[in-house]
Design an enzyme around this catalytic site. Sequence first.
Site, PDB file in Angstrom:
ATOM      1  N   ASP A 496       0.851  -1.188   0.000  1.00  0.00           N
ATOM      2  CA  ASP A 496       0.000   0.000   0.000  1.00  0.00           C
ATOM      3  C   ASP A 496       0.891   1.243   0.000  1.00  0.00           C
ATOM      4  O   ASP A 496       2.110   1.148   0.188  1.00  0.00           O
ATOM      5  CB  ASP A 496      -0.894  -0.036   1.249  1.00  0.00           C
ATOM      6  CG  ASP A 496      -2.096   0.883   1.156  1.00  0.00           C
ATOM      7  OD1 ASP A 496      -2.298   1.500   0.090  1.00  0.00           O
ATOM      8  OD2 ASP A 496      -2.829   0.998   2.146  1.00  0.00           O
ATOM      9  N   GLU A 499       2.651   4.775  -4.246  1.00  0.00           N
ATOM     10  CA  GLU A 499       2.641   5.625  -5.445  1.00  0.00           C
ATOM     11  C   GLU A 499       3.987   6.326  -5.702  1.00  0.00           C
ATOM     12  O   GLU A 499       4.269   6.569  -6.891  1.00  0.00           O
ATOM     13  CB  GLU A 499       1.514   6.669  -5.340  1.00  0.00           C
ATOM     14  CG  GLU A 499       0.114   6.089  -5.361  1.00  0.00           C
ATOM     15  CD  GLU A 499      -0.241   5.314  -4.101  1.00  0.00           C
ATOM     16  OE1 GLU A 499      -0.983   4.332  -4.224  1.00  0.00           O
ATOM     17  OE2 GLU A 499       0.233   5.689  -3.014  1.00  0.00           O
ATOM     18  N   ASP A 572      -9.002   3.917  -2.259  1.00  0.00           N
ATOM     19  CA  ASP A 572      -9.831   4.422  -1.169  1.00  0.00           C
ATOM     20  C   ASP A 572     -11.171   4.968  -1.664  1.00  0.00           C
ATOM     21  O   ASP A 572     -11.390   6.191  -1.729  1.00  0.00           O
ATOM     22  CB  ASP A 572      -9.073   5.502  -0.398  1.00  0.00           C
ATOM     23  CG  ASP A 572      -7.842   4.950   0.301  1.00  0.00           C
ATOM     24  OD1 ASP A 572      -7.793   3.720   0.504  1.00  0.00           O
ATOM     25  OD2 ASP A 572      -6.939   5.733   0.640  1.00  0.00           O
TER      26      ASP A 572
END
Length: 898
Positions: A496, A499, A572
């Site tokens: 997670d 990015e 999300d």
Amino acid sequence: MANEASTKTESVALDNDRKEMFKKSEHIAFYRRHKQKPGVHYCVSLESLALTEKGASLEVFEIKSQVHLLLQVRVCRESAIRVTIDEIHPVKMRYRVPDVLIEEPVYEQLRVERKGEGSVTLSWGLGQHQVRIQGTPFSLDVLCAKEVITTLNPNSRMLFETLQDPPRHDSTLNQEDPSGLWQERFGQFVDVKANGPSSVGMDFCLHGFNHVYGIPEHADRLRLKDTSGGEPYRLYNLDVFGYRTDSRLGLYGAVPLLLAHKPDRTLGLFWLNASETLVDVHYHPKDNEEDVAAPVKRSRAPIQTDVHWISESGVIDCFILAGPTPSQVLSQYAQLTGYQAFPPLWSLGYHQCRWNYEDEADVKSVDAGFDQHAIPYDVIWLDIEHTDGKRYFTWDSERFPSPVALQQHLARRKRKMVVISDPHIKVDPDWPLYCEARDGDHFVKVKDGGVYTGSCWPGDSNYLDFSCPQTRSWYARCYSLNKYKGSTDSLFVWNDMNEPSVFYGPEQTMPKSVVHRGGWEHRDLHNLYGFYQHMATVDGLMTRAGGTERPFVLTRSFFAGSQRLGAVWTGDTEATWDHLKCCIPMLLSLSLAAIAFCGADVGGFAGDPDPELLVRWYQAGALQPFFRGHADKRTKRREPWLFGEAVTARIRSAVQRRYCLLPYWYTLFHQAHTAALPPMRPLWLEFPGEQSAFSVDHEYIIGNALLACPVTAPGVKEVMVFLPGIEELWYDIDSAQAFSGDRNLAHPVTLDTVPVFQRGGTVVPRREGAGSCSADYQKLPLCLTVALDAKGCAEGMLYEDDGHSFHYRDRKTFSSHRFLMTPGSLACSRLSEDDTFVSGSSVQSVVVLGMRRKPSAVTAHTSGIQVPLTFRYREDQHLLALGGLDLGMGRDWEIRMQ
């Protein structure tokens, strides 16, 4: 160093102020320069043409500046045309994306077909495809059967900004730079560019096309919108909490693959560039959004789509995937970047996650709750709170004092655990893993050579440089059982925040000027960061298992090629009907871009779903590839049994249906792994000639057999379902009622139902019965649902292996069976004589839909033995049901109906 409480509080404040965090196109200097491009015209020196065994090269020059570039045209086998443009004498090497292509393609020998004063035409093979290069101004046509299917640089929008040496004494850097050539500002952040402007761009004309798709990830419709007068599609991996729907803002991942489709051809454009990229789409003639599904009106203007790609750095490296069929385009792309990883069977079951399950007692209680309420599941997940102070590869000794015993407790129930592992490492000189990473030079750096420090969940953090092979190898070794204390071989991983997410960074990510190994700026490879962590994690689990067991790793950030590593989810989402609805086109876009193992958080991550929304999301998630319930820690608990028995029963029914369909899903994933066909397909992929299906994105086809139309609005009593195919039959799987295709059907629904139709001409295998996890369902008998087409025929497949190892690949331990229904006969035959897997499955029942007459007798034939069968025929439903068969899948058999 920020403490945990302040970091959490500040992150909540960040969530509420995201709109000001992210750039629009007006804030992006290189995009503005391309859109306001002055008179830059490139020409090709046709006299410079050189042919080699691997293609053709020519010099490209800009008339005013006399900047010279090298154009290379190469043709990969299977009709993928590669066009690259780079500087001939750069001040430093430009970044070329590594590791995404599975290998350097094998190229065809080109030949000169004809050469005139202003152009040269190259061909290969049998000459069906050709490339025609125009000298002045430069353009490049790709032709098939003498028809131009796409043109590069048709409107002379190409721009290639060459690298420069920094100005002396940094004089330019100390001045305002409105063009953003050497620095640009966004809010409080200043991005200083080491080599000045470096962007590249190219426009394409897609002749005859007015439907284009792909370039995920965006919370938008399946068919890309015309960007005239609005924002371009942005490919820049960002952590966007609770993102808006109907938006072209870049989200967590980027796959620069665009597909164009028309009734007689599909075409792909793959723009291999890992820097920030923006894509403009213009349809000609323009259409109104509400009319895109209607047949194109006659117009004197030619039908075409113009696509303009603009990237901040790197080189122009694009592939034209010539198709011509949808499946050929998907195959051509997979041969370049890899096929979908074949997931272990258990990972296709239901996953239960929350940020965070509090402790070992909480995990055991949730695990027991599924059994108490007869809801099957396979995996329970732990978020960041399971660690010791957000130090990954550790456990909180108070909350999780016996992690090995906990995993063994789950393993005895044939279940797994997944834990989170983010790319940031807590700055802590007393933590051995941090010291090891620091001393091994595994962190990204700032310009002056120091280690870059950002902020994330642990507070001050350093970020691993996964672009470096040595760092990836070190990180992979961290997953070994003797190093990752408290782990077992039934523990799997979730990447997670990769990015990468950096609290208080520009756009909540890493500054572009951060430096990676080899001297590359982060701007060159930003979109690759999560791909590389995913790769390193997969390598770690592969190494841990000695290369024998299939890994499972979920990633939030991804790039082209991520499909060969594992699974992806849509990040999300919010617990709203808009987000539930938007997930369908998002997952279809991912599937078209080869990211076939994809899903969305059931219930929505942020916010509290009401019971109706939760039920509808479970029904939808059960019909999508990756099936996980997940929720923010700031939400109310939402395990399936907390909303009353009526809600629990509906969720149970949806999850059990998913488990019964696992043989079908597993077979489809094997097809994705070997033939690049995604399990979740837009209608046009199965009905490429049916224009009324081209823009449908509220429903989809699972494989080639099941059409699903999840309910995505509250209080719905009826759903409009489009049934494609003028010669098709579709059977409601609940009522067995048959409907003809090429129609819109007003289909009644209740809160207990979701529209699913089986296509005539298909056979779908299911498990009969109930169990607690996928391992239980593997022991249950099979039921075949045979849906007849108008000719009384049907066909289907079943693929089986051990469900978890690579033995299907190295030892051929698998079995593949074909079911073929012809009038009067249903036959099962093994597809390969080389496979060695001994299947323990048996077909206990068969249901035939669309049987127009009652047979006088039904017999089973296997190994020369004929056995009469009892059967039940319902004339009002045209349904034939056979039971008590016990037809083992270890041998061929046939059922005859007289």
